[in-house]
Design a protein around this motif. Structure first.
Motif, short mmCIF file in Angstrom:
data_model
loop_
_atom_site.label_atom_id
_atom_site.label_comp_id
_atom_site.label_asym_id
_atom_site.label_seq_id
_atom_site.Cartn_x
_atom_site.Cartn_y
_atom_site.Cartn_z
N ARG A 129 -4.28 12.16 4.86
CA ARG A 129 -5.14 11.48 4.18
C ARG A 129 -4.35 10.53 2.80
O ARG A 129 -3.63 11.19 2.24
N ILE A 130 -4.63 9.46 3.03
CA ILE A 130 -4.06 8.55 1.75
C ILE A 130 -5.32 7.41 1.46
O ILE A 130 -5.68 6.63 2.41
N ASP A 131 -5.28 7.62 0.21
CA ASP A 131 -6.54 6.85 -0.15
C ASP A 131 -6.23 5.42 -0.91
O ASP A 131 -6.64 4.15 -0.85
N LEU A 132 -4.75 5.36 -1.35
CA LEU A 132 -4.29 4.02 -1.91
C LEU A 132 -2.69 3.91 -1.70
O LEU A 132 -2.09 5.13 -1.81
N LEU A 133 -2.23 2.76 -1.26
CA LEU A 133 -0.74 2.67 -1.26
C LEU A 133 -0.33 1.86 -2.33
O LEU A 133 -0.90 0.63 -2.54
N VAL A 134 0.56 2.23 -3.55
CA VAL A 134 1.07 1.58 -4.44
C VAL A 134 2.64 1.37 -4.26
O VAL A 134 3.43 2.15 -4.11
N THR A 135 2.93 0.00 -3.89
CA THR A 135 4.37 -0.23 -3.46
C THR A 135 5.05 -1.12 -3.95
O THR A 135 4.24 -2.29 -4.12
N ASP A 136 6.42 -1.29 -4.32
CA ASP A 136 7.05 -2.29 -4.75
C ASP A 136 7.16 -3.03 -3.85
O ASP A 136 7.37 -2.84 -2.57
N ILE A 137 7.52 -4.54 -3.86
CA ILE A 137 7.68 -5.24 -2.83
C ILE A 137 9.06 -5.30 -2.49
O ILE A 137 9.47 -5.18 -1.00
N VAL A 189 -4.27 -1.49 -0.69
CA VAL A 189 -2.89 -1.71 -1.28
C VAL A 189 -2.75 -2.33 -2.35
O VAL A 189 -3.42 -3.32 -2.85
N LEU A 190 -1.76 -1.70 -3.52
CA LEU A 190 -1.59 -2.32 -4.93
C LEU A 190 -0.06 -2.73 -4.75
O LEU A 190 0.75 -1.60 -4.68
N PHE A 191 0.26 -4.15 -4.70
CA PHE A 191 1.86 -4.30 -4.72
C PHE A 191 2.34 -4.59 -6.19
O PHE A 191 1.56 -4.88 -7.06
#
Length: 685
Positions: free
Chosen positions: A611-619, A642-644
C-alpha cells in the motif's frame, strides 16, 4: 625390293613377275624404298598396287596383303574420293591436296589426322601413261599449330580491341598503320588511318613533333616514354581543336634478326586527371588564402572569444549549482521552522539535531560559495594543510549533478591518505574542471572514477620527467572511459587556450590552470590516454608532515520508518537533510513515511510495497528522474497521487503542462506548513 620379292610372291599379281616389270616401274619402286615419305604406285590397267614401308603404316591392317593387289579393291571404301584423282592422273594430269583429314575409323587414325598428298601420272619407256604415283605425308602437327596460332591471334586481337588504353602498330620507316584499337581510333577522332602513313593520316601530329619522335625510335631502337604530353587533336580539317594530355610509350618492333621493322604505340588519355590536378591546385591556393584570411579574423576576435568562453564554462554549472543551493536553503529554513514549532510546543529535547542540520547546510552553502569564487578566480590563494579524502567526498553531490544520469560515477578513496599542503579551493576547482572534461568526452555515457592514494616518485621516474622532484606525494586521479586523446593532443593539452572542443564550448584554459595549480603547489600533473580507450589525469601534490584542519562531519543517511496508523507516504529524495526533514514532518502529522534515496530504489518500493497512498519525489534524481518514477508507479498503481519537489525555477514555470490529474508540485525552498498543506490537499483529492 629384293626382300619384298622374297617375302611376297608377285607371280600371281596383276604386275606379273618382277623380271617382266618395265624399267620405269623398277626405278620408281627403288625411289620409294629409299624415301622417307609415304609413297605408292598403281601400275597398268589392273592398277597393281606397290608401296614403301612408310605408306604401310597408313594401310594399317591391310598390309601386307595389299602389296601387289588392285588399288580400287584395296581402297574400295574410299574409292568415291580417290577414284577421280586416279583417273585424273591416268589421264596425264597431276593433283595436289594439302591438309586434308583422313576419313577413317580404323585404329590409329581419326578425323583429327591430316595428310598432304599429290597424284602424278607415270609413263613407260614409250612415253605413254602406264600408271599413277602418289606421294604423301602426315601434316597433323602443322595443322594443329596453325590452328593454335590462329586462335591466339584471334584472342590477342580481342584483347587488343578491348584494351582500356589506346594501341597501334606501325610498320616500316614510313610508319604505316597496320593495326589500331578502338581507343586509338577515338583518340584521333575516328579518322581513317589503316594502310596510311602517320604523315598522310595525321598531319596535326606531324606539326606537333610526334613524327620526329617516331623516326628517332625507328633509327635508334630506343623506346620513348612520355607523361602528360599535350596533344591537340583536330578530328576534321578546319574543325575544332581538342587539347588532350597523354601518357604513352613508343616501343620498337624487331624481326628475328633484331632489326627494327616497326613501332608499337600504347598509352592512355589522362586529360581528366590533369584537369582534376589543375582544379585541385587552384582549390588549394584558394583554400590557403581563405585560411590566411580566416586566421586573421580569428586572431582579431581572440580576446573577445576567450572572455565569452569563460562565461560559457561557468554557465555549464549554474543549473546544478542552483539546485544544490535550493536544497541547502531548504535544509536551513526547514530545520529552523521545526525548531520554532518545537519551542512553541515546549518540546526542546531534540532541538540539537535540527540546529546541527541547519548549521551543516549553512556551512555547505558557504563552501559552495567558496568553490564558485575559486572557479571564477576571485578567491586569493590560501595554501594550508588539507586532507584530500573529506574534500573529495564533500564534492560528490555537486559532481553527480554536473555529469548527469547517463554516466556511472565511482569514488575510490585510499585508506591512510597523507595530508598535503595546497589551496583547497583550487583543488576543488581542478577536480571540477577534470570532471567536466571527462563528462564532455563521454557524450553517450560511460564511467567516471575519482581515486586517491599515496604515491612515491623515485629518482628514476623524476629523471624521466621535466621539473619533477622525487619524494612522497598525495595522488588524486580522475579517469573516464571516453573518446581519449592522441599523443599529439596530450603533448599540447596543458598549453593555454589549446582545446579540442568546438568553438564556444571550451576556453582551453582548464587544463592549463590545473597544471599551474599543481606546479605552484610544488607538485606535478600527468595525462595518460589512448584514442577510444579513455583518459586518466593524475595530480601529484606533495606530502605535508603536519596536521590538517578538522572539517565539520556531514550528516549520515537515515532511514526513518514510522509505523503509526495513517496514510503511507513514499518519500524519494537524494538529499539526506531534506529527506530527513520531510520524514520528520510526516511523522509528526501521523503519516507512515517510507524513504528512498534515488529513482531505482523508489521504483522498487512502488513495485514491492502493498500500500502507498502518496508519492513525494524530487524531480532531479540519480538513476531515474522523478517523472520517470511517477509514470512507472502509475503504470503499476493507476490513480497514484504524486507530489513533485523541484529546486529549478523553470520546472515550476512549466508545471501547467507537466502535471496530470492527481499530481501537484512544490518549489524548494518551501515552508514545512506549505508542504503539509500540499500533502493534505492532494490526499483528500
Amino acid at each position: 625390293m629384293a626382300a619384298m620379292i622374297r617375302t611376297h610372291d608377285w607371280a600371281s599379281s596383276p604386275l606379273g613377275p618382277i623380271e617382266q616389270w618395265p624399267q620405269s616401274l623398277r626405278s620408281i619402286v627403288s625411289l620409294m624404298l629409299a624415301s622417307e615419305f609415304a609413297m605408292c604406285v598403281a601400275w597398268g590397267p589392273e592398277l597393281g598396287f606397290l608401296y614403301n614401308d612408310h605408306y604401310a603404316r597408313i594401310l594399317y591392317d591391310k598390309h601386307p596383303a595389299a602389296l601387289g593387289g588392285r588399288l580400287d579393291v584395296i581402297w574400295s571404301e574410299l574409292w568415291s574420293d580417290i577414284g577421280p584423282l586416279v583417273d585424273r592422273a591416268l589421264a596425264g594430269k597431276a593433283s595436289f591436296f594439302e591438309n586434308l583429314p583422313l576419313v577413317t575409323n580404323r585404329k590409329g587414325y581419326d578425323e583429327q589426322t591430316w595428310f598432304t598428298f599429290s597424284y602424278s601420272p607415270v609413263r613407260d619407256e614409250s612415253g605413254a601413261v602406264a600408271g599413277m604415283f602418289c606421294s604423301t605425308y602426315e601434316s597433323t602437327e602443322r595443322v594443329l599449330i596453325e590452328r593454335a596460332l590462329r586462335d591466339e591471334r584471334e584472342r590477342m586481337g580481342q584483347m587488343f580491341a578491348q584494351a582500356p588504353t589506346f594501341m597501334a602498330m606501325l610498320r616500316g620507316p614510313e610508319h604505316r598503320f597496320e593495326l589500331t584499337n578502338p581507343g586509338y581510333d577515338k583518340l584521333v577522332g575516328h579518322r581513317p588511318v589503316l594502310g596510311r602513313t602517320v604523315a598522310e593520316a595525321l598531319p596535326d601530329a606531324v606539326e606537333q613533333g610526334f613524327l620526329e619522335l617516331l623516326d628517332h625510335v625507328y633509327a635508334t631502337g630506343e623506346p620513348f616514354t612520355a607523361s602528360g604530353m599535350l596533344y591537340a587533336v583536330q578530328a576534321a580539317p578546319g574543325g575544332p581543336v581538342d587539347d588532350r594530355y597523354l601518357d604513352f610509350v613508343y616501343q620498337p618492333i624487331r624481326d628475328a634478326n633484331g632489326a627494327v621493322v616497326g613501332i608499337f604505340v600504347e598509352g592512355a588519355d589522362v586529360t581528366d586527371r590533369k584537369m582534376l590536378e589543375r582544379d585541385l591546385q587552384a582549390l588549394n591556393a584558394d583554400l590557403e588564402q581563405r585560411v590566411r584570411d580566416r586566421t586573421q579574423e580569428l586572431v582579431e576576435a581572440q580576446e573577445a572569444l576567450r572572455q565569452a568562453q569563460k562565461m560559457e564554462a561557468v554557465g555549464q554549472l549554474t543549473g546544478g549549482i542552483a539546485h544544490d543551493f535550493n536544497n541547502l536553503l531548504q535544509g536551513i529554513t526547514g530545520s529552523l521552522e521545526i525548531v520554532q514549532r518545537r519551542v512553541a510546543q515546549g518540546r526542546v529535547g531534540e532541538l540539537d539535531r535540527f540546529i546541527t542540520g541547519a548549521t551543516t547546510a549553512a556551512n555547505r552553502a558557504a563552501s559552495l560559495t567558496h568553490r564558485l569564487l575559486a572557479f571564477s578566480r576571485r578567491q586569493p590563494l590560501d595554501p594550508r594543510p588539507v586532507k584530500a579524502n573529506p574534500l573529495v567526498a564533500s564534492l560528490e553531490d555537486l559532481l553527480r549533478r554536473t555529469i548527469g544520469e547517463r554516466i556511472e560515477f565511482e569514488m575510490v578513496l585510499g585508506a591512510g591518505l597523507w595530508t598535503t599542503l595546497c589551496d583547497p579551493n583550487q583543488l576543488e576547482n581542478s577536480l571540477l574542471n577534470l570532471v567536466i572534461n571527462a563528462r564532455d568526452a563521454m557524450p553517450h555515457g560511460g564511467k567516471l572514477t575519482i581515486e586517491t592514494c599515496n604515491a612515491h616518485l623515485d629518482d628514476h621516474f623524476a629523471a624521466s620527467q621535466r621539473d619533477v622532484r622525487p619524494g612522497h606525494y598525495v595522488c588524486v586521479c580522475v579517469s573516464d572511459t571516453g573518446t581519449g586523446m592522441s599523443a599529439d593532443t596530450i603533448s599540447k593539452a596543458f598549453e593555454p587556450f589549446f582545446t579540442t572542443k568546438p568553438i564556444g564550448q571550451g576556453t582551453g584554459l582548464g587544463l592549463s590552470m590545473i597544471y599551474g595549480f599543481a606546479r605552484q603547489s610544488e607538485g606535478y600533473a600527468k595525462i595518460y590516454s589512448e584514442v577510444g580507450q579513455g583518459t586518466t589525469v593524475k595530480l601529484y601534490l606533495p606530502r605535508h608532515y603536519g596536521e590538517a584542519e578538522q572539517d565539520e562531519p556531514l550528516p549520515g543517511l537515515t532511514q526513518d520508518h514510522v509505523t503509526d496508523a495513517g496514510e503511507i507516504v513514499l518519500v524519494v529524495e537524494d538529499d539526506a537533510v531534506v529527506r530527513s526533514l520531510i520524514v520528520e514532518v510526516l511523522g509528526e502529522l501521523g503519516y507512515q513515511a517510507v524513504e528512498a534515496h534515488d529513482g531505482p530504489t523508489g521504483l522498487e518500493r512502488l513495485r514491492t510495497m502493498e500500500r502507498i497512498d502518496l508519492l513525494v519525489t524530487d524531480i532531479g534524481l540519480p538513476g531515474l528522474n522523478g517523472r520517470q518514477v511517477a509514470d512507472a508507479g502509475r503504470a503499476m498503481r493507476p490513480g497514484l497521487r504524486v507530489l513533485f519537489m523541484t529546486g529549478y525555477a523553470e520546472n515550476a514555470a512549466l508545471a501547467a503542462g507537466f502535471l496530470e490529474p492527481g499530481m501537484s508540485m512544490v518549489t524548494k525552498p518551501f515552508a514545512m506548513e506549505a508542504l503539509a498543506t500540499q500533502i493534505r490537499t492532494i490526499i483528500e483529492g
